[in-house]
Design a protein around this motif. Structure first.
Motif, short mmCIF file in Angstrom:
data_model
loop_
_atom_site.label_atom_id
_atom_site.label_comp_id
_atom_site.label_asym_id
_atom_site.label_seq_id
_atom_site.Cartn_x
_atom_site.Cartn_y
_atom_site.Cartn_z
N SER A 138 0.85 -1.19 0.00
CA SER A 138 0.00 0.00 0.00
C SER A 138 0.88 1.24 0.00
O SER A 138 1.96 1.26 0.60
N ARG A 139 0.40 2.28 -0.66
CA ARG A 139 1.10 3.56 -0.61
C ARG A 139 1.21 4.06 0.82
O ARG A 139 2.11 4.82 1.18
N VAL A 140 0.31 3.61 1.68
CA VAL A 140 0.29 4.02 3.08
C VAL A 140 1.53 3.54 3.83
O VAL A 140 1.80 3.99 4.94
N SER A 141 2.32 2.64 3.24
CA SER A 141 3.52 2.15 3.92
C SER A 141 4.46 3.29 4.31
O SER A 141 5.29 3.14 5.21
N ALA A 142 4.35 4.43 3.66
CA ALA A 142 5.17 5.59 3.99
C ALA A 142 4.61 6.39 5.16
O ALA A 142 5.25 7.32 5.64
N GLY A 143 3.41 6.01 5.61
CA GLY A 143 2.79 6.69 6.75
C GLY A 143 1.57 7.48 6.35
O GLY A 143 1.53 8.08 5.26
N ALA A 144 0.56 7.47 7.21
CA ALA A 144 -0.65 8.24 6.97
C ALA A 144 -1.39 8.42 8.29
O ALA A 144 -1.48 7.47 9.09
N ALA A 145 -1.90 9.62 8.53
CA ALA A 145 -2.63 9.90 9.76
C ALA A 145 -3.83 8.98 9.90
O ALA A 145 -4.57 8.76 8.94
N ALA A 181 -2.48 3.12 -4.34
CA ALA A 181 -3.22 4.08 -3.52
C ALA A 181 -4.66 3.59 -3.46
O ALA A 181 -4.95 2.44 -3.78
N ALA A 182 -5.57 4.45 -3.03
CA ALA A 182 -6.98 4.06 -2.91
C ALA A 182 -7.47 3.41 -4.19
O ALA A 182 -7.41 4.00 -5.27
N MET A 233 4.84 1.76 -6.86
CA MET A 233 3.64 2.50 -6.52
C MET A 233 2.71 2.63 -7.72
O MET A 233 3.14 2.98 -8.82
N ILE A 234 1.44 2.34 -7.50
CA ILE A 234 0.39 2.66 -8.48
C ILE A 234 -0.55 3.61 -7.75
O ILE A 234 -1.53 3.20 -7.13
N CYS A 235 -0.21 4.88 -7.79
CA CYS A 235 -0.83 5.80 -6.85
C CYS A 235 -1.60 6.94 -7.49
O CYS A 235 -2.14 7.79 -6.77
N GLY A 236 -1.62 7.02 -8.82
CA GLY A 236 -2.34 8.11 -9.46
C GLY A 236 -1.83 9.48 -9.06
O GLY A 236 -2.58 10.46 -9.05
#
Length: 240
Positions: A138-145, A181-182, A233-236
């Motif tokens: 997940s793109r969130v692996s870099a951190g997200a609130a 990403a989402a 990453m496939i994050c748009g």
């Protein structure tokens, strides 16, 4: 070096029909990956709790509770030698500091990391040169609130994959993480993520499951033999 002088690529390209294991094959990204691989002529073994709506002569479904990591080794022994492993099973719960749930964090760890580890540990020893492993991150692996537990699990997945990649490089086995990403899956509307709503990528739409599946299929193929230990990453545009 062109294909004519690369025996590994030649061997893989000549054997188009591969046996691929795909976890989470009943829905979402895992389902799309299974369909993509079947369309490309591979045999697919789908592992999931519920049976997918996939009626195909080259598709085999095995009921699997990947939360029970102790049972995975026995399950893997029944599968025989495989050419590829895709770990797409997963779920996400969200919570901010002060509201973190230990049980949810442990459950995500078991499914995303421990299950992948148990499957690879059981299947990799019998894999032949040129086999492939792809984990869905997940793109969130870099951190997200609001997603610290999920981010920690996905970050651990990347570290694990990179470690396997260097171990397996001498055998010509690649290991990569595809991190969208989402993505337009049922997870977007999962009530367990109400504390952290999905973020629309800058391209103005969610990533499609077919886009993720296409990247996974490429990484499983013969032309991706020099790509290993990477998080793609496939994050748009979300990570820009």
């Amino acid at each position: 070096m062109d294909n004519a002088t690369n025996p590994t690529i030649d061997t893989l390209a000549g054997a188009t029909n591969k046996r691929m294991v795909v976890t989470g094959a009943s829905s979402g990204i895992g389902y799309a990956i299974a369909k993509q691989l079947l369309a490309e002529g591979h045999d697919v073994i789908g592992l999931s709790r519920s049976a997918p709506d996939l009626d195909h002569p080259r598709f085999t479904w095995r009921a699997a509770d990947l939360d029970d990591t102790a049972a995975i080794a026995g399950l893997a022994q029944q599968l025989g030698t495989v050419d590829g492993l895709v770990h797409a099973a997963g779920f996400m719960t969200t919570a901010r500091l002060g509201e973190l749930d230990e049980a949810s964090g442990e459950a995500m760890w078991r499914l995303h990391v421990a299950a992948a580890s148990a499957l690879a540990n059981a299947l990799v020893p019998a894999m032949l040169e040129g086999a492939r492993i792809v984990l869905i991150g997940s793109r969130v692996s870099a951190g997200a609130a609001g997603r610290s537990q999920y981010a920690a699990v996905k970050a651990a997945m990347v570290g694990m994959a990179r470690s396997w990649a260097i171990e397996l490089a001498p055998r010509g086995i690649t290991v990569n993480v595809v991190s969208p990403a989402a993505t337009a899956t049922p997870m977007l509307s999962d009530p367990q993520r109400t504390s952290s709503a999905p973020v629309m990528p800058p391209i103005g739409r969610y990533v499609s499951v077919e886009e993720v599946a296409s990247m996974v299929a490429y990484l499983l193929g013969p032309q991706a033999g020099a790509i290993t230990g990477q998080q793609i990453m496939i994050c748009g545009g979300s990570s820009l």
